[in-house]
Design an enzyme around this catalytic site. Structure first.
Site, short mmCIF file in Angstrom:
data_model
loop_
_atom_site.label_atom_id
_atom_site.label_comp_id
_atom_site.label_asym_id
_atom_site.label_seq_id
_atom_site.Cartn_x
_atom_site.Cartn_y
_atom_site.Cartn_z
N CYS A 12 -5.75 -8.24 7.30
CA CYS A 12 -6.62 -7.56 6.32
C CYS A 12 -6.17 -7.99 4.93
CB CYS A 12 -6.45 -6.05 6.47
SG CYS A 12 -4.72 -5.56 6.20
N HIS A 41 3.90 -4.54 9.99
CA HIS A 41 4.42 -4.23 11.33
C HIS A 41 4.00 -5.31 12.32
CE1 HIS A 41 4.97 0.30 10.35
NE2 HIS A 41 6.07 -0.38 10.14
N HIS A 74 3.35 -0.84 3.44
CA HIS A 74 3.13 0.57 3.82
C HIS A 74 3.48 1.55 2.71
CE1 HIS A 74 4.01 -1.67 7.58
NE2 HIS A 74 2.83 -1.16 7.86
N CYS A 96 -0.01 -1.90 -0.19
CA CYS A 96 -1.46 -2.13 -0.17
C CYS A 96 -2.12 -1.15 -1.15
CB CYS A 96 -2.01 -1.91 1.23
SG CYS A 96 -3.81 -1.99 1.26
N GLU A 126 4.16 4.61 6.44
CA GLU A 126 3.15 5.02 5.44
C GLU A 126 3.17 6.54 5.25
OE1 GLU A 126 -0.93 3.63 6.05
OE2 GLU A 126 -1.61 5.49 5.12
N THR A 164 -4.05 5.61 6.64
CA THR A 164 -5.15 4.63 6.53
C THR A 164 -5.53 3.98 7.86
OG1 THR A 164 -3.51 2.91 6.07
CG2 THR A 164 -4.56 3.98 4.16
N SER A 223 0.31 0.66 13.94
CA SER A 223 -0.58 1.79 14.22
C SER A 223 -2.00 1.31 14.50
CB SER A 223 -0.56 2.76 13.03
OG SER A 223 -1.53 3.75 13.18
N ASN A 224 -2.53 0.45 13.63
CA ASN A 224 -3.95 0.07 13.81
C ASN A 224 -4.14 -0.76 15.07
OD1 ASN A 224 -4.71 -2.91 12.92
ND2 ASN A 224 -2.92 -2.26 11.76
N SER A 266 -2.18 -6.65 11.20
CA SER A 266 -0.94 -7.34 10.81
C SER A 266 -0.62 -8.52 11.73
CB SER A 266 0.23 -6.34 10.81
OG SER A 266 0.20 -5.55 11.98
S1 SF4 Z 1 -4.41 0.13 4.40
FE1 SF4 Z 1 -3.20 -1.12 5.84
S2 SF4 Z 1 -4.70 -1.91 7.32
FE2 SF4 Z 1 -5.87 -1.14 5.55
S3 SF4 Z 1 -6.18 -2.91 4.18
FE3 SF4 Z 1 -4.28 -1.91 3.53
S4 SF4 Z 1 -2.62 -2.93 4.67
FE4 SF4 Z 1 -4.56 -3.41 5.68
#
Ligand code: SF4
Length: 313
Positions: A12, A41, A74, A96, A126, A164, A223-224, A266
């Site tokens: 991302c 991660h 994070h 981020c 996070e 997130t 996590s995602n 990630s």
């Molecule tokens: S919050 Fe996390 S998953 Fe979403 S854009 Fe930012 S780094 Fe990427």
């Protein structure tokens, strides 16, 4: 066998920025650099930087005074920033911006006297960072059972925020319980589950039903990525989360006509391509990439790094 390759998948904008930030810091300062927690991660990414000489730490006390320290994607709590200042570290913040948004919301609600309910997973980097912004005002909940245990007075000012990278569906269930217990509960105008999490989950929801097996590239502590694997399983498909092709097992694919491949935010593209190559070799699979949404999001490098860059040029 047919392989459906989900798009969007993988890196991302936040992960791209954090990795570019660390690469650029290495170019500028050499590899004697420290990173607080994993930069993202992902085992593959962390190993690549470890091989370059970067040191990942879990405590600021592990970083020698006056060193260069990156904060991971994070985010970190104010307490960690304070410890870094006390150690005279030169810090570069690769958090981020969509995580920073949640931190700022926590600070705002706390200042306005709200009880903040953070929906998230205990122990995630996070969540620790966000809770550290207003520890006396934030209560963490993971599920509707936790919501039932909240003991705020019914007339209390209550707001909720979310990690997130949650499952959109599961977060929705927790939010519904919060709204039923606290009908006046506030929330930020724009939701906290980020675009990348939502888009990758939507792609799996659309494509898993036409697949026999779902392979998610990503690490167990991502996590995602875990949420993507769970979504695959929720469609009653054989669903696996793997770091790379070396973990794939032939028997997972017995009688499989269609395999869906995706990757957490990630996980690098190289591990996706390795899996595709393995399936093509082992089963003669054909490949179809399916785009469910275009993404055009990019974040600039942190200001402190850009300032150092222009001072050097
Ligand atoms: S919050 Fe996390 S998953 Fe979403 S854009 Fe930012 S780094 Fe990427």
């Amino acid at each position: 066998m047919k392989i459906l390759v989900a798009n969007p998948r993988g890196f991302c904008a936040g992960v791209n920025m954090a990795i570019e930030c660390l690469d650029e810091a290495i170019r500028m300062f050499g590899s004697n650099i420290y990173v607080y927690h994993e930069i993202v991660h992902n085992k593959y990414v962390v190993e690549r930087f470890t091989q370059k000489g970067v040191t990942f730490v879990n405590a600021i006390s592990e970083v020698p005074e006056q060193s260069i320290l990156l904060y991971s994607a994070h985010g970190v709590s104010p307490e960690i920033r304070e410890q870094s200042r006390a150690r005279k570290l030169q810090t570069i913040d690769a958090t981020c911006p969509l995580v920073t948004k949640v931190h700022l919301e926590a600070v705002k609600y706390a200042r306005e006297g709200y009880h903040i309910v953070l929906i998230g997973h205990e122990g995630h980097d996070e969540v620790i960072g966000t809770m550290g912004e207003a520890p006396a005002s934030i209560t963490l909940v993971e599920d509707p059972e936790d919501v039932a245990k909240l003991s705020f007075p019914l007339d209390a000012k209550v707001a909720y925020l979310t990690q997130t990278t949650l499952s959109v569906e599961e977060a929705g269930r927790v939010i519904a319980s919060l709204k039923s217990r606290f009908p006046k509960i506030e929330s930020p105008p724009k939701e906290d589950i980020c675009y990348a999490t939502t888009n990758r989950q939507d792609a799996v929801k659309q494509l898993a039903k036409n697949s026999d097996v779902v392979i998610v590239l990503g690490s167990q502590n991502s996590s995602n990525s875990r949420r993507l694997q769970e979504i695959g399983a929720s469609f009653e498909k054989r669903s696996f989360l793997v770091d790379g092709a070396e973990e794939l097992q032939r028997e997972w694919f017995s009688d499989a006509d269609t395999v869906l491949i995706t990757a957490g935010a990630s996980a690098p593209e190289v591990v996706v391509q390795d899996c595709i190559a393995w399936l093509s070799r082992e089963f003669g699979a054909t490949i179809e990439e399916v785009t469910t949404r275009e993404e055009h999001v990019a974040f600039p490098l942190p200001r402190e790094l850009r300032v150092l860059q222009s001072a050097r040029n």
